[in-house]
Design a protein around this motif. Sequence first.
Motif, PDB file in Angstrom:
ATOM      1  N   MET A   1       0.853  -1.197   0.000  1.00  0.00           N
ATOM      2  CA  MET A   1       0.000   0.000   0.000  1.00  0.00           C
ATOM      3  C   MET A   1       0.880   1.235   0.000  1.00  0.00           C
ATOM      4  O   MET A   1       1.849   1.322   0.751  1.00  0.00           O
ATOM      5  N   LYS A   2       0.544   2.194  -0.836  1.00  0.00           N
ATOM      6  CA  LYS A   2       1.333   3.416  -0.940  1.00  0.00           C
ATOM      7  C   LYS A   2       0.912   4.442   0.103  1.00  0.00           C
ATOM      8  O   LYS A   2      -0.206   4.423   0.598  1.00  0.00           O
ATOM      9  N   PHE A   3       1.833   5.323   0.417  1.00  0.00           N
ATOM     10  CA  PHE A   3       1.558   6.508   1.220  1.00  0.00           C
ATOM     11  C   PHE A   3       0.764   7.458   0.329  1.00  0.00           C
ATOM     12  O   PHE A   3       1.276   7.963  -0.667  1.00  0.00           O
ATOM     13  N   ASP A   4      -0.518   7.662   0.635  1.00  0.00           N
ATOM     14  CA  ASP A   4      -1.429   8.386  -0.257  1.00  0.00           C
ATOM     15  C   ASP A   4      -1.231   9.895  -0.126  1.00  0.00           C
ATOM     16  O   ASP A   4      -1.695  10.513   0.837  1.00  0.00           O
ATOM     17  N   ILE A   5      -0.560  10.471  -1.107  1.00  0.00           N
ATOM     18  CA  ILE A   5      -0.295  11.913  -1.085  1.00  0.00           C
ATOM     19  C   ILE A   5      -1.593  12.709  -1.081  1.00  0.00           C
ATOM     20  O   ILE A   5      -1.678  13.796  -0.493  1.00  0.00           O
ATOM     21  N   ALA A   6      -2.633  12.171  -1.709  1.00  0.00           N
ATOM     22  CA  ALA A   6      -3.910  12.894  -1.772  1.00  0.00           C
ATOM     23  C   ALA A   6      -4.503  13.108  -0.389  1.00  0.00           C
ATOM     24  O   ALA A   6      -5.260  14.062  -0.168  1.00  0.00           O
ATOM     25  N   ASN A   7      -4.160  12.252   0.559  1.00  0.00           N
ATOM     26  CA  ASN A   7      -4.691  12.376   1.918  1.00  0.00           C
ATOM     27  C   ASN A   7      -3.708  13.015   2.887  1.00  0.00           C
ATOM     28  O   ASN A   7      -4.004  13.137   4.079  1.00  0.00           O
ATOM     29  N   ALA A   8      -2.546  13.400   2.391  1.00  0.00           N
ATOM     30  CA  ALA A   8      -1.520  13.979   3.265  1.00  0.00           C
ATOM     31  C   ALA A   8      -1.803  15.460   3.499  1.00  0.00           C
ATOM     32  O   ALA A   8      -2.311  16.172   2.621  1.00  0.00           O
ATOM     33  N   LYS A   9      -1.458  15.918   4.697  1.00  0.00           N
ATOM     34  CA  LYS A   9      -1.686  17.315   5.064  1.00  0.00           C
ATOM     35  C   LYS A   9      -0.399  17.937   5.594  1.00  0.00           C
ATOM     36  O   LYS A   9       0.391  17.283   6.280  1.00  0.00           O
ATOM     37  N   TRP A  10      -0.234  19.203   5.265  1.00  0.00           N
ATOM     38  CA  TRP A  10       0.944  19.932   5.729  1.00  0.00           C
ATOM     39  C   TRP A  10       0.737  20.499   7.129  1.00  0.00           C
ATOM     40  O   TRP A  10      -0.332  20.977   7.460  1.00  0.00           O
ATOM     41  N   THR A  11       1.763  20.428   7.919  1.00  0.00           N
ATOM     42  CA  THR A  11       1.922  21.301   9.076  1.00  0.00           C
ATOM     43  C   THR A  11       3.039  22.248   8.697  1.00  0.00           C
ATOM     44  O   THR A  11       4.188  21.825   8.532  1.00  0.00           O
ATOM     45  N   ARG A  12       2.720  23.493   8.449  1.00  0.00           N
ATOM     46  CA  ARG A  12       3.653  24.501   7.944  1.00  0.00           C
ATOM     47  C   ARG A  12       4.083  24.164   6.516  1.00  0.00           C
ATOM     48  O   ARG A  12       5.157  23.594   6.289  1.00  0.00           O
ATOM     49  N   ARG A  13       3.259  24.531   5.564  1.00  0.00           N
ATOM     50  CA  ARG A  13       3.543  24.278   4.153  1.00  0.00           C
ATOM     51  C   ARG A  13       4.764  25.098   3.708  1.00  0.00           C
ATOM     52  O   ARG A  13       4.827  26.308   3.934  1.00  0.00           O
ATOM     53  N   PRO A  14       5.763  24.465   3.086  1.00  0.00           N
ATOM     54  CA  PRO A  14       6.937  25.225   2.628  1.00  0.00           C
ATOM     55  C   PRO A  14       6.612  26.060   1.397  1.00  0.00           C
ATOM     56  O   PRO A  14       5.650  25.778   0.679  1.00  0.00           O
ATOM     57  N   LYS A  15       7.434  27.061   1.141  1.00  0.00           N
ATOM     58  CA  LYS A  15       7.229  27.889  -0.056  1.00  0.00           C
ATOM     59  C   LYS A  15       7.552  27.102  -1.321  1.00  0.00           C
ATOM     60  O   LYS A  15       6.896  27.281  -2.351  1.00  0.00           O
ATOM     61  N   GLY A  16       8.581  26.265  -1.228  1.00  0.00           N
ATOM     62  CA  GLY A  16       8.994  25.498  -2.394  1.00  0.00           C
ATOM     63  C   GLY A  16       8.788  24.012  -2.190  1.00  0.00           C
ATOM     64  O   GLY A  16       9.395  23.423  -1.289  1.00  0.00           O
ATOM     65  N   TYR A  17       7.924  23.397  -3.008  1.00  0.00           N
ATOM     66  CA  TYR A  17       7.708  21.957  -2.913  1.00  0.00           C
ATOM     67  C   TYR A  17       7.067  21.449  -4.200  1.00  0.00           C
ATOM     68  O   TYR A  17       6.533  22.215  -4.998  1.00  0.00           O
ATOM     69  N   HIS A  18       7.135  20.141  -4.384  1.00  0.00           N
ATOM     70  CA  HIS A  18       6.498  19.479  -5.523  1.00  0.00           C
ATOM     71  C   HIS A  18       5.965  18.144  -5.054  1.00  0.00           C
ATOM     72  O   HIS A  18       6.678  17.378  -4.395  1.00  0.00           O
ATOM     73  N   LEU A  19       4.705  17.858  -5.390  1.00  0.00           N
ATOM     74  CA  LEU A  19       4.064  16.610  -4.999  1.00  0.00           C
ATOM     75  C   LEU A  19       3.561  15.866  -6.222  1.00  0.00           C
ATOM     76  O   LEU A  19       2.970  16.469  -7.121  1.00  0.00           O
ATOM     77  N   GLN A  20       3.819  14.574  -6.258  1.00  0.00           N
ATOM     78  CA  GLN A  20       3.132  13.701  -7.192  1.00  0.00           C
ATOM     79  C   GLN A  20       2.975  12.347  -6.515  1.00  0.00           C
ATOM     80  O   GLN A  20       3.407  12.169  -5.369  1.00  0.00           O
ATOM     81  N   GLU A  21       2.333  11.410  -7.190  1.00  0.00           N
ATOM     82  CA  GLU A  21       1.922  10.170  -6.533  1.00  0.00           C
ATOM     83  C   GLU A  21       3.074   9.446  -5.839  1.00  0.00           C
ATOM     84  O   GLU A  21       2.920   8.938  -4.741  1.00  0.00           O
ATOM     85  N   ASP A  22       4.245   9.404  -6.483  1.00  0.00           N
ATOM     86  CA  ASP A  22       5.355   8.625  -5.938  1.00  0.00           C
ATOM     87  C   ASP A  22       6.592   9.471  -5.665  1.00  0.00           C
ATOM     88  O   ASP A  22       7.703   8.960  -5.596  1.00  0.00           O
ATOM     89  N   LEU A  23       6.399  10.785  -5.495  1.00  0.00           N
ATOM     90  CA  LEU A  23       7.538  11.682  -5.307  1.00  0.00           C
ATOM     91  C   LEU A  23       7.117  12.920  -4.525  1.00  0.00           C
ATOM     92  O   LEU A  23       6.073  13.516  -4.805  1.00  0.00           O
ATOM     93  N   VAL A  24       7.925  13.291  -3.534  1.00  0.00           N
ATOM     94  CA  VAL A  24       7.753  14.562  -2.837  1.00  0.00           C
ATOM     95  C   VAL A  24       9.106  15.265  -2.819  1.00  0.00           C
ATOM     96  O   VAL A  24      10.130  14.653  -2.479  1.00  0.00           O
ATOM     97  N   GLU A  25       9.110  16.537  -3.196  1.00  0.00           N
ATOM     98  CA  GLU A  25      10.303  17.366  -3.098  1.00  0.00           C
ATOM     99  C   GLU A  25       9.995  18.551  -2.186  1.00  0.00           C
ATOM    100  O   GLU A  25       8.951  19.194  -2.344  1.00  0.00           O
ATOM    101  N   ILE A  26      10.880  18.815  -1.252  1.00  0.00           N
ATOM    102  CA  ILE A  26      10.749  19.957  -0.358  1.00  0.00           C
ATOM    103  C   ILE A  26      12.018  20.787  -0.469  1.00  0.00           C
ATOM    104  O   ILE A  26      13.118  20.260  -0.305  1.00  0.00           O
ATOM    105  N   VAL A  27      11.862  22.074  -0.754  1.00  0.00           N
ATOM    106  CA  VAL A  27      12.988  23.002  -0.729  1.00  0.00           C
ATOM    107  C   VAL A  27      12.970  23.683   0.637  1.00  0.00           C
ATOM    108  O   VAL A  27      12.030  24.411   0.966  1.00  0.00           O
ATOM    109  N   THR A  28      13.980  23.412   1.431  1.00  0.00           N
ATOM    110  CA  THR A  28      13.986  23.926   2.798  1.00  0.00           C
ATOM    111  C   THR A  28      14.215  25.433   2.821  1.00  0.00           C
ATOM    112  O   THR A  28      14.822  26.001   1.905  1.00  0.00           O
TER     113      THR A  28
END
Length: 203
Positions: A1-28
Amino acid sequence: MKFDIANAKWTRRPKGYHLQEDLVEIVTEPHTDLWQRTYYHFRNDNAPVLQIETEETYFSFVVKTDFSGSHHRFDQCGIVMYLDSENWIKGSVEYEDERWQHLGSVVTDHGYSDWATTRIPADIKTMWYRFSRREDDYRIECSQDGKDFQQMRICHLREGGGKIRFGIYACSPEDSSFKAVFTDMQITGCAWEAHQGQAPDIG
């Protein structure tokens, strides 16, 4: 079972990020961190955290982290269970210098953090983590190949019963920024087996 990005929620959303089904990028962003009180006395609670919620009491969550861009002291990314500012667990690699990094974990229970670490070479640029739950007890493991996992920490969190949130985080406590990449996120049955002689699981 995959970690469902559609159901994920941010605590403190970053300014720079990218989300897709099998990839998350966060620019700190600079001066972002998670730490409470112990030794340093300061309280830092501004790192971005992406999590899903569950009431499941026996499961494991696996993720691969790529921190090739980390380059400044304490740049970090990894796995997290963040309940609130004073109750959370994280595991990560923190950059130190061109020779060394800290592979470690932090447990913050009722407002006080600890930090357990081991030193690893700075040329390691990826790390897998496996976070496992057995009711209100937790284990963090790490692996360089996603197959052979080694235990980093077993802990109990007093506020860790019932519904929890877990997922990923990245931050740069000093004046720095880098791109953290998360892939291969999966939720599985609990890979943390009962100890020999332990009473049978209730759940």
